[in-house]
Structures are given as C-alpha cells and as structure tokens.
Design an enzyme around this catalytic site. Structure first.
Site, PDB file in Angstrom:
ATOM      1  N   ASN A 156      34.393  21.239  38.889  1.00 36.10           N
ATOM      2  CA  ASN A 156      34.968  20.950  40.210  1.00 36.10           C
ATOM      3  C   ASN A 156      34.084  20.145  41.158  1.00 36.10           C
ATOM      4  O   ASN A 156      34.609  19.483  42.048  1.00 36.10           O
ATOM      5  CB  ASN A 156      35.469  22.244  40.871  1.00 36.10           C
ATOM      6  CG  ASN A 156      34.362  23.235  41.100  1.00 36.10           C
ATOM      7  OD1 ASN A 156      33.556  23.487  40.215  1.00 36.10           O
ATOM      8  ND2 ASN A 156      34.305  23.778  42.285  1.00 36.10           N
ATOM      9  N   GLU A 252      26.078  31.298  39.334  1.00 35.29           N
ATOM     10  CA  GLU A 252      26.944  30.997  40.475  1.00 35.29           C
ATOM     11  C   GLU A 252      28.371  31.065  39.954  1.00 35.29           C
ATOM     12  O   GLU A 252      28.823  30.151  39.254  1.00 35.29           O
ATOM     13  CB  GLU A 252      26.648  29.584  41.003  1.00 35.29           C
ATOM     14  CG  GLU A 252      25.229  29.386  41.499  1.00 35.29           C
ATOM     15  CD  GLU A 252      24.967  30.103  42.812  1.00 35.29           C
ATOM     16  OE1 GLU A 252      25.911  30.360  43.563  1.00 35.29           O
ATOM     17  OE2 GLU A 252      23.793  30.418  43.068  1.00 35.29           O
ATOM     18  N   CYS A 286      34.785  26.913  44.854  1.00 34.65           N
ATOM     19  CA  CYS A 286      34.388  28.325  44.724  1.00 34.65           C
ATOM     20  C   CYS A 286      34.409  29.066  46.051  1.00 34.65           C
ATOM     21  O   CYS A 286      34.573  30.275  46.064  1.00 34.65           O
ATOM     22  CB  CYS A 286      33.029  28.430  44.055  1.00 34.65           C
ATOM     23  SG  CYS A 286      31.756  27.535  44.927  1.00 34.65           S
TER      24      CYS A 286
HETATM   25  P1  NAD Z   1      34.111  27.476  33.087  1.00 36.45           P
HETATM   26  O1  NAD Z   1      33.459  28.805  33.188  1.00 36.45           O
HETATM   27  O2  NAD Z   1      35.359  27.338  32.310  1.00 36.45           O
HETATM   28  O3  NAD Z   1      33.101  26.385  32.494  1.00 36.45           O
HETATM   29  C1  NAD Z   1      31.837  26.172  33.067  1.00 36.45           C
HETATM   30  C2  NAD Z   1      30.915  25.557  32.037  1.00 36.45           C
HETATM   31  O4  NAD Z   1      30.653  26.511  31.001  1.00 36.45           O
HETATM   32  C3  NAD Z   1      31.486  24.324  31.331  1.00 36.45           C
HETATM   33  O5  NAD Z   1      30.460  23.364  31.176  1.00 36.45           O
HETATM   34  C4  NAD Z   1      31.903  24.879  29.980  1.00 36.45           C
HETATM   35  O6  NAD Z   1      31.938  23.898  28.969  1.00 36.45           O
HETATM   36  C5  NAD Z   1      30.799  25.884  29.726  1.00 36.45           C
HETATM   37  N1  NAD Z   1      31.078  26.920  28.723  1.00 36.45           N
HETATM   38  C6  NAD Z   1      32.280  27.398  28.303  1.00 36.45           C
HETATM   39  N2  NAD Z   1      32.099  28.355  27.360  1.00 36.45           N
HETATM   40  C7  NAD Z   1      30.770  28.494  27.185  1.00 36.45           C
HETATM   41  C8  NAD Z   1      29.953  29.321  26.369  1.00 36.45           C
HETATM   42  N3  NAD Z   1      30.481  30.218  25.527  1.00 36.45           N
HETATM   43  N4  NAD Z   1      28.617  29.200  26.437  1.00 36.45           N
HETATM   44  C9  NAD Z   1      28.048  28.303  27.275  1.00 36.45           C
HETATM   45  N5  NAD Z   1      28.781  27.489  28.091  1.00 36.45           N
HETATM   46  C10 NAD Z   1      30.118  27.590  28.052  1.00 36.45           C
HETATM   47  O7  NAD Z   1      34.347  27.011  34.615  1.00 36.45           O
HETATM   48  P2  NAD Z   1      35.160  25.765  35.152  1.00 36.45           P
HETATM   49  O8  NAD Z   1      36.606  26.003  34.941  1.00 36.45           O
HETATM   50  O9  NAD Z   1      34.550  24.486  34.711  1.00 36.45           O
HETATM   51  O10 NAD Z   1      34.815  25.897  36.719  1.00 36.45           O
HETATM   52  C11 NAD Z   1      35.482  26.722  37.571  1.00 36.45           C
HETATM   53  C12 NAD Z   1      34.725  27.995  37.871  1.00 36.45           C
HETATM   54  O11 NAD Z   1      33.421  27.702  38.381  1.00 36.45           O
HETATM   55  C13 NAD Z   1      35.395  28.806  38.950  1.00 36.45           C
HETATM   56  O12 NAD Z   1      35.363  30.161  38.597  1.00 36.45           O
HETATM   57  C14 NAD Z   1      34.543  28.541  40.172  1.00 36.45           C
HETATM   58  O13 NAD Z   1      34.599  29.511  41.175  1.00 36.45           O
HETATM   59  C15 NAD Z   1      33.195  28.463  39.558  1.00 36.45           C
HETATM   60  N6  NAD Z   1      32.271  27.776  40.464  1.00 36.45           N
HETATM   61  C16 NAD Z   1      31.316  28.499  41.121  1.00 36.45           C
HETATM   62  C17 NAD Z   1      30.472  27.866  42.029  1.00 36.45           C
HETATM   63  C18 NAD Z   1      29.411  28.623  42.762  1.00 36.45           C
HETATM   64  O14 NAD Z   1      28.484  27.981  43.236  1.00 36.45           O
HETATM   65  N7  NAD Z   1      29.489  29.936  42.874  1.00 36.45           N
HETATM   66  C19 NAD Z   1      30.593  26.504  42.253  1.00 36.45           C
HETATM   67  C20 NAD Z   1      31.586  25.801  41.579  1.00 36.45           C
HETATM   68  C21 NAD Z   1      32.409  26.449  40.681  1.00 36.45           C
END
Ligand code: NAD
Length: 482
Positions: A156, A252, A286
């Site tokens: 995002n 995060e 987020c």
């Molecule tokens: P996601 O958890 O689907 O993916 C995040 C990352 O993890 C991607 O690069 C993905 O390829 C990787 N990933 C997936 N499976 C994995 C595994 N088994 N091992 C290692 N890496 C793996 O999240 P998304 O849909 O890309 O993003 C949205 C989420 O991120 C929402 O929940 C949002 O709230 C959160 N977010 C949090 C913050 C914060 O600062 N707290 C900021 C932005 C987004």
C-alpha cells in the site's frame, strides 16, 4: 495501443539478474500487465543471504559521514526523479497520481532524516558506583549494527515503507535484503537503483522479488539473519514469527482504527478530517479511519455532512489529476469487501452511501448500525469503507474503540481537556491524535501498535534503535588515586 512490458531484474549480490520464472505486475486500474519481475527461488534467497554477510561487514566499517552522505544523495536523486517515482507508484498500485506524489515527498523526508539520524547514534554513560562494590568502575554503552536485516514490505505504500527500512538500516551500518510486495515491486527496484547511483557499495542493499510463500521461509528462518523488519498483515506476521524462531522481530501490522467525535468538537473539521482519513489510498492505509463513534447529540449532523462530502469524491482513473479514489489493489480484494458489506447488511447494517463494486473499484462506502460482532466492525477492512455509530458518552466510545484485537492509532475530536486526557489514558493504541483523525503520521515520530497491530516502533530514530544492539563497556580503575 500496445505498450512494451518491461522485464525488470532483481539485485542479488552485485548483479541485477532475471529469474527462471517471472511474476506479472498488473495495473489494478486497467488490468494491463505493466512489467514482469523475477520470481525468486529459495536458492536466490540463500545467495542473497551469503552476499549480505559480506555486505554487513562493508556497511559496519563505513564511516558515519559516508552513510549520511549516501542517504542525502539518494534523497536528491529521488527529488530529481520525483515524477518518475510518482508515476511508478500510481501505475503499479492503487494510489492516484496526487497520492503518489505525496508518498514520494514523504520518501524524500524519510531518507533525509535517516542521513541526519545516522549522526545521532548515541550511547549513554552508566553510573556504576550506584551499586556497592562497584565504586571503581566507570562504564557506558554504545550502539553497534545488528548485522543482516530482512525487510518485507506491503503493497500500500510501495516506496516510503521501503525507505523506512532502507534509511535506518544504512544509517545504523547494517546490510539489508528487501522483499517488496509482489503486487508493487517496481517502486522498491527504482529506489535501490537510486541508492546505487548515490554510491552505496555493492552487497549492502539487495532486492529480491518473489512470492512470500516461496522465499519468505528461507529468508526468515536463516540463523545469520538478525532482524526481520516486517510491515504487512497480522496473518503473515504470525507465519513469519513462527518461522523466524529466536531472532529480533519488528512488526508493523494491521488495524481498524477508531476515531471518536464528542459533542463539543469542531464538527465540520472532524467531518473533513475523517472523510479524508477513511478514503485516502482507497482505504488501504494501516491508520485509515474504519470506525467512527459520535456522541448522539451531534450524530445526525455529523452523518449528514459526512455522507454529503463522501458523495463528492471522484472515483476513477488514477492518472487523472481530478481523481480522489483509485481502485483497490485487485478485483479479488474488492470482491472480498463486497462480501463483507453483504454480510453486515444481513446482520442489520444500513448503507448510507456507496456499496457497489465495478472490477477492482469499490465506491467510498458509509455504513451505520453495523453489529459490533460483524467482520466489518471487528476485523481490518483495508478498503474504502467506514462505519459510523452513535454513542452516549466518552466511556462508551472508548469501550467500543477498544473492543477489537488491534491497537495502532486512534483519533479524538474534542475541546474538553479532561475528556482528552481521560481518552489518552484509556485508549489501547500506540498513538492518539487529538483534533485529528487516526490518519496522521510524520516519519520522525515513533510509529507502531499494540495488541495485534505489532511489535516495536518505526519512525527513523526508533527503527535505528531496533536495528542496533547495545554493547556495555566498563573499566575497572586501579586503586591508586589520580
Ligand atoms: P501481506 O501481509 O499480504 O504481505 C506483506 C508482505 O509479506 C508481502 O511482501 C508478501 O509477499 C510477504 N509475505 C507473504 N507471505 C509471506 C511469508 N510466508 N513469509 C514472508 N513474507 C511473506 O500484506 P499486504 O496485503 O501487502 O499489506 C496490507 C497489510 O499491511 C494490512 O494489514 C496493513 O494494515 C498492513 N500495513 C501495516 C502498516 C504499519 O505500519 N502498521 C503499514 C502499511 C500496511
């Protein structure tokens, strides 16, 4: 018109390389393939870790003035190429071009700040003589680099959230392997090219593209990786924590942030701030506002203005300067939220505006009377959806705000100081914005959540703390007096 699909490469060790297989990067607004990136294998992940060992040694020895100068130059290169960066974000992700430009500005600030913070890697002296028997010891601690960091980032904020890992990691003298989201890897690749141009020695930063489920376990399990800095959803975070074993984790994670509006608030300011907080980046943010609790006496006026302003938002082409809301990241995600809205309606919710989907586009949607046990009220929607409910008191508002598993940020609108301090004490979150919605962040503040919203804090200085270890030093002085 047929546009050329660029075959991007990933950076492993000192080589930009293709993979045996590739992943298509799709513009969710048009469904066109805009590029391919390599689908890295486990062997690629292992090779990256081997190179990162050398990188960690090079980074550790780099004087701080060089780390700071490289980060400053990178910020200048991103400034020079800002429109290219903005176009990349707006093509590969959900953001409109105006939202993308604002992310590029934030990335420049994050890199600049990282260069400045590199110069403030302080330790502390420790008064040893406070304990009997230690009168002749003097001591201090200083911070040293943690070593190899694996950074895994979400779709995002495909540029600035990568900068939030790269900047502090370089400032602290570490090597870093970045695994960007497979939906939005292009901004990260471009940023790493800017670092190279700025003169960052090879092997300090690598970028490996691929499916998290394939390369994630190799990257996160490896015993030579000292920190996993993850931003993404809770479920992925949990998988990573299980596979990582005993190593440092910075997480995060998601949220469904609340904002409370009390009767004495500046109502129109609260409405404008909450509309923007709920719908920016098509609600895929987020700290985006997902739940609003409004005191009953101003509930009707709030709802009326909120719905009217929501109806003004223009949904459409991300590249147009006029557009306020782009598509969600995929049609699959838009269909998921469509189902959640249907479920909430079956449980008694009323849709005040929006609620319809076309492909990956979902209208900005306002609901009320949503059951507190409904998915929309409990889980993270990560969509252009907000629920607004009336409450009888601050106490009720706080109880409802806290009645979820997440705790990232909250907003509160009031002019009553006693109410503000009471809410600050009781809200279970990592940050409270008074007279703002939950959607406020500067890149220099400690940022992170409690409960299922995460572990640790980002924000450059605080990320540097996570990315360094303390070493205590004590000198036992000889007996004779000076
Ligand atoms: P996601 O958890 O689907 O993916 C995040 C990352 O993890 C991607 O690069 C993905 O390829 C990787 N990933 C997936 N499976 C994995 C595994 N088994 N091992 C290692 N890496 C793996 O999240 P998304 O849909 O890309 O993003 C949205 C989420 O991120 C929402 O929940 C949002 O709230 C959160 N977010 C949090 C913050 C914060 O600062 N707290 C900021 C932005 C987004």
């Amino acid at each position: 018109m047929h546009t050329q699909v660029v075959q991007e490469r990933m950076l492993i060790s000192d080589q930009w390389q293709h993979g045996q297989q590739s992943i298509e990067v799709i513009d969710p607004g048009t469904n066109h393939v805009i590029a391919t990136v390599p689908a890295a294998t486990e062997a690629d992940a292992k090779a990256a870790i081997e190179a990162a060992k050398e990188g960690a040694e090079i980074a550790r020895q780099m004087p701080i003035h060089e780390r700071a100068a490289i980060l400053k130059r990178t910020a200048e290169i991103v400034t020079r190429d800002r429109e290219l960066f903005a176009q990349t974000i707006a093509k590969e992700g959900s953001k409109t071009i105006r939202e993308a430009r604002s992310e590029v500005r934030r990335c420049i600030e994050t890199l600049t700040l990282s260069g400045e913070e590199a110069k403030r890697l302080h330790g502390e002296t420790i008064p040893f003589s406070q304990m009997p028997g230690h009168e002749r010891r003097v001591g201090y601690f200083y911070r040293f680099p943690i070593g190899i960091i694996v950074a895994i980032t979400p779709f995002n904020d495909p540029l600035n959230l990568v900068a939030h890992k790269i900047g502090p990691a370089i400032a602290a003298g570490n090597s870093l392997i970045i695994k960007p989201s497979s939906f939005t890897p292009l901004s990260a690749l471009r940023l790493v090219k800017a670092l190279e141009e700025a003169g960052l020695p090879k092997k300090i930063v690598q970028v490996i593209t691929g499916h998290g489920s394939v390369i994630g376990p190799t990257l996160t399990k490896h015993r030579d990786v000292r920190l996993i800095s993850f931003t993404g959803g809770y479920e992925t975070g949990e998988k990573i924590a299980r596979s990582a074993g005993v190593k440092k984790l910075a997480m995060e994670l998601g949220s469904n942030s609340p904002t409370i509006v009390l009767q004495d608030a500046e109502l129109m300011e609260a409405v404008a701030s909450c509309v923007s907080g709920a719908f920016c980046a098509a609600g895929q943010n987020c700290i985006g506002v997902q739940r609003i609790y409004v005191e009953q006496s101003v509930f009707n006026s709030f709802i009326q203005s909120f719905v009217a302003q929501t109806k003004q938002l223009r949904l459409g082409d991300k590249q147009s300067e006029e557009t306020d809301i782009g598509p969600m990241i995929s049609e699959k995600e838009a269909k998921r939220i469509e189902r959640w809205v249907e479920e909430a309606k079956e449980e008694g919710a009323r849709v005040l505006t929006g609620g319809r989907r076309t492909g990956a586009y979902f209208e900005p949607t306002v609901l009320t009377n949503v059951s507190p046990s409904s998915r929309l009220a409990k889980e993270e929607a990560f969509a252009p959806i907000v629920i607004i409910e009336g409450v009888h008191s601050l106490t009720e508002a706080v109880a409802r705000a806290n009645d979820v598993d997440f705790g990232l940020q909250a907003g509160l609108f009031t002019n009553n100081l006693t109410a503000a301090f009471s809410a600050i004490e009781k809200l279970e979150v990592g940050g409270i914005m008074v007279n703002d919605s939950s959607d406020v962040r500067i890149d220099a503040m400690p940022f992170g959540g409690i409960k299922k919203s995460g572990l640790g804090r980002e924000g450059v200085r605080y990320a540097i703390e996570e990315m360094t270890e303390q070493k205590v030093v004590a000198f036992h002085l000889p007996e004779h007096k000076i």
